[in-house]
Design an enzyme around this catalytic site. Structure first.
Site, PDB file in Angstrom:
ATOM      1  N   LYS A 188       0.892  -1.171   0.000  1.00  0.00           N
ATOM      2  CA  LYS A 188       0.000   0.000   0.000  1.00  0.00           C
ATOM      3  C   LYS A 188       0.923   1.211   0.000  1.00  0.00           C
ATOM      4  O   LYS A 188       1.377   1.664   1.032  1.00  0.00           O
ATOM      5  CB  LYS A 188      -0.871  -0.018   1.253  1.00  0.00           C
ATOM      6  CG  LYS A 188      -2.217   0.675   1.140  1.00  0.00           C
ATOM      7  CD  LYS A 188      -2.185   2.126   0.690  1.00  0.00           C
ATOM      8  CE  LYS A 188      -1.945   3.108   1.816  1.00  0.00           C
ATOM      9  NZ  LYS A 188      -1.702   4.489   1.351  1.00  0.00           N
ATOM     10  N   GLY A 241       6.577   4.906   8.160  1.00  0.00           N
ATOM     11  CA  GLY A 241       5.901   6.203   8.054  1.00  0.00           C
ATOM     12  C   GLY A 241       6.046   6.971   9.354  1.00  0.00           C
ATOM     13  O   GLY A 241       6.984   6.734  10.128  1.00  0.00           O
ATOM     14  N   SER A 242       5.108   7.850   9.611  1.00  0.00           N
ATOM     15  CA  SER A 242       5.244   8.739  10.769  1.00  0.00           C
ATOM     16  C   SER A 242       4.864   8.027  12.074  1.00  0.00           C
ATOM     17  O   SER A 242       4.159   7.016  12.067  1.00  0.00           O
ATOM     18  CB  SER A 242       4.341   9.956  10.578  1.00  0.00           C
ATOM     19  OG  SER A 242       3.003   9.531  10.527  1.00  0.00           O
ATOM     20  N   GLY A 246       1.978   5.246  12.853  1.00  0.00           N
ATOM     21  CA  GLY A 246       2.426   3.997  13.478  1.00  0.00           C
ATOM     22  C   GLY A 246       1.622   3.687  14.726  1.00  0.00           C
ATOM     23  O   GLY A 246       1.209   2.541  14.962  1.00  0.00           O
ATOM     24  N   GLU A 263       8.573   1.164  11.366  1.00  0.00           N
ATOM     25  CA  GLU A 263       9.753   2.008  11.134  1.00  0.00           C
ATOM     26  C   GLU A 263       9.222   3.424  11.037  1.00  0.00           C
ATOM     27  O   GLU A 263       8.564   3.780  10.064  1.00  0.00           O
ATOM     28  CB  GLU A 263      10.459   1.628   9.814  1.00  0.00           C
ATOM     29  CG  GLU A 263      11.128   0.274   9.799  1.00  0.00           C
ATOM     30  CD  GLU A 263      12.400   0.211  10.614  1.00  0.00           C
ATOM     31  OE1 GLU A 263      12.834   1.241  11.159  1.00  0.00           O
ATOM     32  OE2 GLU A 263      12.958  -0.887  10.724  1.00  0.00           O
ATOM     33  N   CYS A 297      14.184   9.373   7.023  1.00  0.00           N
ATOM     34  CA  CYS A 297      13.697   9.195   8.392  1.00  0.00           C
ATOM     35  C   CYS A 297      14.818   9.410   9.405  1.00  0.00           C
ATOM     36  O   CYS A 297      14.623   9.975  10.464  1.00  0.00           O
ATOM     37  CB  CYS A 297      13.117   7.803   8.557  1.00  0.00           C
ATOM     38  SG  CYS A 297      14.212   6.527   7.938  1.00  0.00           S
ATOM     39  N   GLU A 397      10.133  16.381  14.102  1.00  0.00           N
ATOM     40  CA  GLU A 397      10.678  15.953  12.804  1.00  0.00           C
ATOM     41  C   GLU A 397      10.153  16.885  11.718  1.00  0.00           C
ATOM     42  O   GLU A 397       8.942  17.081  11.601  1.00  0.00           O
ATOM     43  CB  GLU A 397      10.244  14.516  12.504  1.00  0.00           C
ATOM     44  CG  GLU A 397      10.841  14.008  11.206  1.00  0.00           C
ATOM     45  CD  GLU A 397      10.329  12.622  10.825  1.00  0.00           C
ATOM     46  OE1 GLU A 397       9.133  12.354  10.994  1.00  0.00           O
ATOM     47  OE2 GLU A 397      11.149  11.820  10.350  1.00  0.00           O
TER      48      GLU A 397
HETATM   49  P1  NAD Z   1       2.522   8.831   6.932  1.00  0.00           P
HETATM   50  O1  NAD Z   1       2.574   8.199   8.263  1.00  0.00           O
HETATM   51  O2  NAD Z   1       1.620   9.991   6.736  1.00  0.00           O
HETATM   52  O3  NAD Z   1       2.077   7.748   5.821  1.00  0.00           O
HETATM   53  C1  NAD Z   1       2.787   6.551   5.652  1.00  0.00           C
HETATM   54  C2  NAD Z   1       1.881   5.520   5.008  1.00  0.00           C
HETATM   55  O4  NAD Z   1       0.851   5.183   5.932  1.00  0.00           O
HETATM   56  C3  NAD Z   1       1.166   5.990   3.738  1.00  0.00           C
HETATM   57  O5  NAD Z   1       1.100   4.923   2.829  1.00  0.00           O
HETATM   58  C4  NAD Z   1      -0.228   6.340   4.246  1.00  0.00           C
HETATM   59  O6  NAD Z   1      -1.221   6.238   3.262  1.00  0.00           O
HETATM   60  C5  NAD Z   1      -0.425   5.280   5.298  1.00  0.00           C
HETATM   61  N1  NAD Z   1      -1.416   5.612   6.323  1.00  0.00           N
HETATM   62  C6  NAD Z   1      -1.728   6.835   6.810  1.00  0.00           C
HETATM   63  N2  NAD Z   1      -2.678   6.722   7.764  1.00  0.00           N
HETATM   64  C7  NAD Z   1      -2.968   5.399   7.870  1.00  0.00           C
HETATM   65  C8  NAD Z   1      -3.859   4.655   8.690  1.00  0.00           C
HETATM   66  N3  NAD Z   1      -4.649   5.246   9.568  1.00  0.00           N
HETATM   67  N4  NAD Z   1      -3.885   3.300   8.558  1.00  0.00           N
HETATM   68  C9  NAD Z   1      -3.072   2.673   7.656  1.00  0.00           C
HETATM   69  N5  NAD Z   1      -2.219   3.342   6.860  1.00  0.00           N
HETATM   70  C10 NAD Z   1      -2.156   4.682   6.964  1.00  0.00           C
HETATM   71  O7  NAD Z   1       4.020   9.201   6.548  1.00  0.00           O
HETATM   72  P2  NAD Z   1       4.565  10.026   5.294  1.00  0.00           P
HETATM   73  O8  NAD Z   1       4.299  11.475   5.490  1.00  0.00           O
HETATM   74  O9  NAD Z   1       4.091   9.391   4.048  1.00  0.00           O
HETATM   75  O10 NAD Z   1       6.134   9.765   5.391  1.00  0.00           O
HETATM   76  C11 NAD Z   1       6.967  10.497   6.227  1.00  0.00           C
HETATM   77  C12 NAD Z   1       7.255   9.757   7.506  1.00  0.00           C
HETATM   78  O11 NAD Z   1       7.808   8.464   7.217  1.00  0.00           O
HETATM   79  C13 NAD Z   1       8.308  10.467   8.332  1.00  0.00           C
HETATM   80  O12 NAD Z   1       7.919  10.469   9.684  1.00  0.00           O
HETATM   81  C14 NAD Z   1       9.552   9.620   8.141  1.00  0.00           C
HETATM   82  O13 NAD Z   1      10.492   9.723   9.165  1.00  0.00           O
HETATM   83  C15 NAD Z   1       8.961   8.255   8.029  1.00  0.00           C
HETATM   84  N6  NAD Z   1       9.901   7.319   7.383  1.00  0.00           N
HETATM   85  C16 NAD Z   1      10.469   6.349   8.162  1.00  0.00           C
HETATM   86  C17 NAD Z   1      11.406   5.479   7.603  1.00  0.00           C
HETATM   87  C18 NAD Z   1      12.061   4.395   8.439  1.00  0.00           C
HETATM   88  O14 NAD Z   1      12.573   3.431   7.858  1.00  0.00           O
HETATM   89  N7  NAD Z   1      12.099   4.510   9.754  1.00  0.00           N
HETATM   90  C19 NAD Z   1      11.748   5.604   6.241  1.00  0.00           C
HETATM   91  C20 NAD Z   1      11.148   6.604   5.485  1.00  0.00           C
HETATM   92  C21 NAD Z   1      10.205   7.457   6.073  1.00  0.00           C
END
Ligand code: NAD
Length: 494
Positions: A188, A241-242, A246, A263, A297, A397
């Protein structure tokens, strides 16, 4: 659904915008679609299909059938390894198309993708291919009449939810271990960057993965993402993601005790001691802080410098940062492209405003990058000094090219400043004194510590966060654990 376009680098690319279910691109059951916007021009590229609850159910049923299909279930480890190698071969053969599409969709400079991501994506898959026939359990001779052993078996159907950032590693980091161990994966992608996963999935089908083993569902997080997390046919969620998302996913997954790896984000501290090689430190601070337009990240977004060398370091650091070339993703000289989305661009501008209001001292940058006109999500490489613990840009962040510099006097103060964070993804230590490096690395509350380098990720080593930055590991041998269930066999010989 079939798109044919010519990119600014002259590449002609064909791809489909459907949902990728059972090795076919299909229409979603909703009339809604999702626009993919070129972040360098703000022009729409195309629209992709959006997966509804019903589409998620169809994909999960397909994955469950694939998991039980002898064509996948009964493959030998060597055959699973061969498939991963074949997928890596195809990625190498089609890397120009794959990363052209990513550059259009995400804005990541194409030369950087060809240099780093293409070999990283294929290399990571090949690394996990090597693990496919080394998934041993334990044998335990319990007593004269009893023998015990453990099996490590695939978890089942895994949802891989990835962020809208300018690099694709989260995908091979998930696909490699999941497929080496015999799982099925439903990707996804972020709603902001939906294209390259579709192209990638097609390559996995061409490699010979049976229908339902690798699938892609585009859509919004709150709808498609949650439908995947909530579906009882999904055994595991691998999320990148964020922190906020998470946490939400953990809450949803708890109801079914679903296996979950997280992550998340970071606010990684980069410690520069007075004896450090300052040229080296500045070089790594640039790549680890401004690389991917700061959308890493584990970006070294907090620079902590020993006061005696602060000015000297800042002079070198800002000289190097001024040599960064903000530009269009297909321009060969570009080192920093646009931010991946308007949402992210606006968020960064908000942090710049807060830094100014909080009294941080601007060293360079501090706004929109103007030279390319008024279109595109371009931000100047930005450095603030005099950043204190009470400021937002010390703690939160930013996920953009905005770095915060804070001075320290002693080793203890440096460690205390670094550890003053809810995050704990990475930390970086620059010193020529091995004792200081070793001692500090042990005291820093972070999943990873780089000594005299920054964000030099290698798939042979685990990638993991502590505190709110994550749960579980990706990459390395430990990256396999999340995709395996241990089963214990008691054998009575009495
Ligand atoms: P985000 O959390 O907004 O979205 C990440 C993913 O989660 C997207 O696919 C989104 O559609 C999905 N999502 C959002 N809400 C959801 C829910 N309620 N249920 C299920 N899925 C959902 O993050 P972003 O803005 O796309 O990316 C930036 C973040 O990702 C930053 O915090 C960054 O640090 C982190 N990141 C972490 C790593 C790592 O390996 N630790 C790597 C890259 C990015």
């Amino acid at each position: 659904m079939d798109i044919n376009l010519t990119a600014p680098n002259g590449k002609n690319i064909s791809f489909s915008t459907g949902l990728f279910i059972n090795n076919q691109f299909v229409k979603g059951s909703s009339s809604e679609s999702l626009a993919s916007i070129d972040p360098a021009t703000e022009d729409p590229i195309c629209s992709v299909e959006v997966a509804t609850d019903a589409d998620v159910d169809t994909a999960v049923q397909a994955a469950r059938a694939a998991f039980d299909n002898p064509a996948w279930r009964d493959l030998t480890p060597e055959q699973r390894a061969a498939l991963l190698h074949k997928a890596a071969d195809l990625i190498e053969a089609h890397k120009e198309d794959l990363f052209t599409l990513q550059a259009l969709d995400v804005g990541k400079p194409f030369p950087a993708s060809m240099h780093f991501e293409a070999p990283h994506t294929a290399g990571c898959l090949r690394y996990y291919a090597g693990w496919a026939d080394k998934l041993h359990g334990q044998t335990v001779p319990v007593s004269k009449d009893k023998f015990g052993y453990t099996l490590r078996q695939p978890v089942g159907v895994c949802g891989a939810i990835t962020p809208g950032t300018s690099r694709s590693p989260p995908r091979p980091w998930k696909l490699g271990p999941a497929l080496a161990t015999g799982n099925c994966v439903i990707m996804k992608p972020s709603e902001y960057t939906p294209l390259s996963a579709l192209y990638l999935a097609k390559l996995f089908a061409e490699a010979g993965y049976p229908p339902g083993v690798v699938q892609v569902l585009n859509g919004h997080g709150r709808s498609t993402g949650e439908a995947l997390v909530n579906h009882p046919g999904v055994d595991k969620i691998a999320f990148t993601g964020s922190v906020a998302t998470g946490q939400r996913i953990l809450k949803l997954a708890a109801g079914q005790m679903k296996r979950t790896t997280i992550e998340a984000g970071g606010k990684s501290a980069f410690l520069v001691f007075a004896d450090a090689d300052l040229e080296q430190a500045a070089k790594w601070a640039i790549s680890g802080g401004f690389g991917n337009a700061g959308q890493i990240c584990s970006a070294n977004s907090r620079i902590l410098v020993q006061r005696a060398v602060q000015q000297q370091f800042l002079d070198i650091f800002s000289r190097m940062a001024r040599a960064s070339k903000v530009g269009m993703p297909f321009d060969a000289s570009t080192t920093q492209g646009p931010q991946a989305s308007k949402m992210q661009y606006n968020k960064i501008m908000g942090y710049i405003e807060s830094a100014n209001q909080d009294g941080a001292e601007l060293v360079m940058g501090g706004g929109r990058y103007q030279d390319l006109g008024d279109k595109g999500y371009f931000v100047q490489p930005t450095i603030y000094k005099g950043v204190t613990r009470d400021m937002k840009i010390f703690h939160e962040e930013i996920f953009g090219p905005v770095l915060a510099v804070t001075a320290f006097e002693t080793e203890d103060e440096a460690v205390a400043l670094a550890n003053d964070s809810a995050y704990g993804l990475a930390a970086m230590v620059f010193t020529e004194n091995i004792k200081v490096a070793h001692r500090t690395a042990a005291r820093l509350q972070s999943g990873m510590v780089y000594i005299n380098e920054s964000n030099n990720v290698d798939w042979k080593l685990p990638f993991r966060g502590s505190k709110q930055s994550g749960l579980g590991s990706e990459l390395g041998e430990s990256g396999l654990d999340a995709y395996l269930e241990e089963k214990v066999i008691h054998l009575n010989l009495g």
